[in-house]
Design a protein around this motif. Structure first.
Motif, PDB file in Angstrom:
ATOM      1  N   ALA A   1       0.803  -1.230   0.000  1.00  0.00           N
ATOM      2  CA  ALA A   1       0.000   0.000   0.000  1.00  0.00           C
ATOM      3  C   ALA A   1       0.832   1.274   0.000  1.00  0.00           C
ATOM      4  O   ALA A   1       0.361   2.305  -0.498  1.00  0.00           O
ATOM      5  N   LEU A   2       2.044   1.267   0.542  1.00  0.00           N
ATOM      6  CA  LEU A   2       2.783   2.524   0.716  1.00  0.00           C
ATOM      7  C   LEU A   2       3.117   3.192  -0.612  1.00  0.00           C
ATOM      8  O   LEU A   2       2.966   4.410  -0.756  1.00  0.00           O
ATOM      9  N   GLY A   3       3.562   2.427  -1.593  1.00  0.00           N
ATOM     10  CA  GLY A   3       3.892   3.007  -2.895  1.00  0.00           C
ATOM     11  C   GLY A   3       2.683   3.619  -3.581  1.00  0.00           C
ATOM     12  O   GLY A   3       2.710   4.806  -3.968  1.00  0.00           O
ATOM     13  N   PRO A   4       1.599   2.867  -3.782  1.00  0.00           N
ATOM     14  CA  PRO A   4       0.391   3.466  -4.372  1.00  0.00           C
ATOM     15  C   PRO A   4      -0.153   4.638  -3.566  1.00  0.00           C
ATOM     16  O   PRO A   4      -0.647   5.606  -4.145  1.00  0.00           O
ATOM     17  N   ALA A   5      -0.093   4.563  -2.233  1.00  0.00           N
ATOM     18  CA  ALA A   5      -0.582   5.673  -1.415  1.00  0.00           C
ATOM     19  C   ALA A   5       0.219   6.941  -1.679  1.00  0.00           C
ATOM     20  O   ALA A   5      -0.342   8.042  -1.746  1.00  0.00           O
ATOM     21  N   ALA A   6       1.531   6.811  -1.844  1.00  0.00           N
ATOM     22  CA  ALA A   6       2.367   7.982  -2.132  1.00  0.00           C
ATOM     23  C   ALA A   6       2.002   8.593  -3.482  1.00  0.00           C
ATOM     24  O   ALA A   6       1.897   9.816  -3.619  1.00  0.00           O
ATOM     25  N   VAL A   7       1.809   7.746  -4.495  1.00  0.00           N
ATOM     26  CA  VAL A   7       1.446   8.255  -5.826  1.00  0.00           C
ATOM     27  C   VAL A   7       0.083   8.938  -5.793  1.00  0.00           C
ATOM     28  O   VAL A   7      -0.100  10.040  -6.328  1.00  0.00           O
ATOM     29  N   LEU A   8      -0.891   8.293  -5.164  1.00  0.00           N
ATOM     30  CA  LEU A   8      -2.241   8.858  -5.108  1.00  0.00           C
ATOM     31  C   LEU A   8      -2.273  10.154  -4.300  1.00  0.00           C
ATOM     32  O   LEU A   8      -3.033  11.075  -4.634  1.00  0.00           O
ATOM     33  N   ALA A   9      -1.488  10.236  -3.236  1.00  0.00           N
ATOM     34  CA  ALA A   9      -1.466  11.453  -2.424  1.00  0.00           C
ATOM     35  C   ALA A   9      -0.945  12.644  -3.236  1.00  0.00           C
ATOM     36  O   ALA A   9      -1.479  13.761  -3.128  1.00  0.00           O
ATOM     37  N   ARG A  10       0.069  12.427  -4.054  1.00  0.00           N
ATOM     38  CA  ARG A  10       0.587  13.513  -4.892  1.00  0.00           C
ATOM     39  C   ARG A  10      -0.458  13.955  -5.910  1.00  0.00           C
ATOM     40  O   ARG A  10      -0.649  15.156  -6.146  1.00  0.00           O
ATOM     41  N   ILE A  11      -1.123  12.983  -6.536  1.00  0.00           N
ATOM     42  CA  ILE A  11      -2.158  13.328  -7.519  1.00  0.00           C
ATOM     43  C   ILE A  11      -3.307  14.056  -6.838  1.00  0.00           C
ATOM     44  O   ILE A  11      -3.831  15.050  -7.363  1.00  0.00           O
ATOM     45  N   MET A  12      -3.698  13.580  -5.669  1.00  0.00           N
ATOM     46  CA  MET A  12      -4.793  14.211  -4.945  1.00  0.00           C
ATOM     47  C   MET A  12      -4.430  15.647  -4.568  1.00  0.00           C
ATOM     48  O   MET A  12      -5.270  16.558  -4.653  1.00  0.00           O
ATOM     49  N   ARG A  13      -3.209  15.882  -4.181  1.00  0.00           N
ATOM     50  CA  ARG A  13      -2.786  17.241  -3.824  1.00  0.00           C
ATOM     51  C   ARG A  13      -2.845  18.164  -5.032  1.00  0.00           C
ATOM     52  O   ARG A  13      -3.369  19.297  -4.941  1.00  0.00           O
ATOM     53  N   VAL A  14      -2.335  17.703  -6.181  1.00  0.00           N
ATOM     54  CA  VAL A  14      -2.342  18.542  -7.385  1.00  0.00           C
ATOM     55  C   VAL A  14      -3.766  18.852  -7.821  1.00  0.00           C
ATOM     56  O   VAL A  14      -4.096  19.993  -8.169  1.00  0.00           O
ATOM     57  N   GLU A  15      -4.630  17.845  -7.819  1.00  0.00           N
ATOM     58  CA  GLU A  15      -6.019  18.066  -8.217  1.00  0.00           C
ATOM     59  C   GLU A  15      -6.737  19.013  -7.251  1.00  0.00           C
ATOM     60  O   GLU A  15      -7.520  19.872  -7.666  1.00  0.00           O
ATOM     61  N   THR A  16      -6.467  18.868  -5.975  1.00  0.00           N
ATOM     62  CA  THR A  16      -7.117  19.725  -4.987  1.00  0.00           C
ATOM     63  C   THR A  16      -6.642  21.165  -5.115  1.00  0.00           C
ATOM     64  O   THR A  16      -7.437  22.112  -4.971  1.00  0.00           O
ATOM     65  N   LEU A  17      -5.350  21.371  -5.389  1.00  0.00           N
ATOM     66  CA  LEU A  17      -4.852  22.732  -5.593  1.00  0.00           C
ATOM     67  C   LEU A  17      -5.552  23.401  -6.772  1.00  0.00           C
ATOM     68  O   LEU A  17      -5.881  24.598  -6.719  1.00  0.00           O
TER      69      LEU A  17
END
Length: 328
Positions: free
Chosen positions: A201-217
């Motif tokens: 889970a750690l690798g996918p969570a890191a990728v998704l967190a970055r995408i989620m941050r960019v989309e939220t910004l």
């Protein structure tokens, strides 16, 4: 009657959902056929005799001939292909050349462990990434907290780039060997799930967190968010009811693709943690040259990825019909 039929047909063909379903069905059927054909050709493209390789060079010729006849390998190739498709349509995946057990039985015994691991890892990845990405977007919006942003980006890139089996080895050393907090091998109780699930889970969570941050910004700079701020809505309502639903579309897309990758990643992680699933079974079968079992497991992995992609397409169509249903 004919006029009614033609009118109904015209209405159906003009319906975006019908066109979407027809397009996705054609792609799915073609992909399944390619997968089945590739899995069938796997045994026949491998150099040498798979039966002789499985039974060993010292096996009597009579035993090898009997096993080849039992598996239908003496029939013409086109006959084997038709029998193969017929067996699959009836839920039969062949027979193991090593154990003599039906491949479907081997898969049925091992698949639940792999599916549990992949699903739990997916849920943990989403549960970590969505709130983390949203929080980091709020805290670092407008160039604030540069050090926090740099630390988050560096950490997410690191975990996104490191292979799952290396993460698993590090978790084993830290939490299993050094601290002794959780079991490091086997599937026995809830504690045994902790390390393999985190490794996946750690690798996918890191990728998704970055995408989620960019989309939220991007969403936080939208006009309707500024309007909501002007109305002095509470921050909790602003972020959860207005920003979050519009930030998850890209995250859902990548999450679905990562779920398919998680199923494949279990192959290495299961071997690190001696997990009794399909991943460890396919490695053992490759080493034992038990090609029918390898063939069956490859089919299951491939069908799982295709099914995940279909679910993602449908989910995106429901979330944002304009981006998926009306594509050319």
């Amino acid at each position: 009657m004919r006029a009614v039929t033609e009118k109904l047909t015209e209405r159906l063909t003009d319906n975006a959902w019908v066109r979407f379903a027809a397009r996705r069905s054609r792609r799915l059927l073609l992909s399944v056929w390619v997968l089945l054909t590739a899995a069938f050709g796997m045994i026949h493209l491998i150099p040498g005799d798979p039966v002789r390789a499985a039974l060993g060079v010292a096996a009597p010729p009579e035993l090898v001939a009997a096993r080849r006849e039992q598996l239908g390998l003496d029939d013409p190739l086109w006959r084997q292909y038709l029998d193969y498709l017929g067996d699959l349509s009836a839920g039969r995946f062949g027979t193991s050349t090593v154990s003599g057990l039906p491949v479907s039985q081997v898969i049925a015994e091992r698949y639940p462990a792999t599916l549990e691991l992949a699903v739990y890892a997916f849920l943990v990845a989403v549960a970590l990434s969505v709130p983390l990405g949203l929080t980091m977007a709020v805290l670092t919006r407008g160039g604030r907290r540069r050090r926090l942003e740099l630390g988050f980006t560096s950490t997410s890139v690191f975990f996104g780039a490191v292979p799952e089996f290396l993460v698993g080895a590090g978790l084993v050393y830290l939490f299993g060997v050094q601290l002794g907090l959780v079991p490091i091998a086997g599937r026995a109780g809830p504690d045994s799930y902790v390390l393999p699930v985190l490794a996946l889970a750690l690798g996918p969570a890191a990728v998704l967190a970055r995408i989620m941050r960019v989309e939220t910004l991007a969403v936080l700079d939208a006009d309707y968010i500024r309007t909501a701020r002007a109305k002095r809505l509470p921050d909790r309502r602003l972020y959860l009811r207005h920003a979050l639903p519009n930030s998850v579309t890209a995250t859902v897309t990548i999450a679905g693709l990562l779920l398919g990758g998680l199923v494949a990643a279990t192959v290495l992680v299961e071997n690190v943690f001696a997990w009794p699933g399909l991943g460890s079974t396919i490695v053992q079968s490759i080493l034992a040259k038990d090609y029918p079992v390898v063939q069956g497991i490859v089919l299951i992995y491939g069908l799982g990825v295709l099914l995940v992609n279909l679910v993602v397409d449908v989910g995106l169509a429901l979330l944002d019909p304009r981006s998926t249903i009306r594509e050319s």
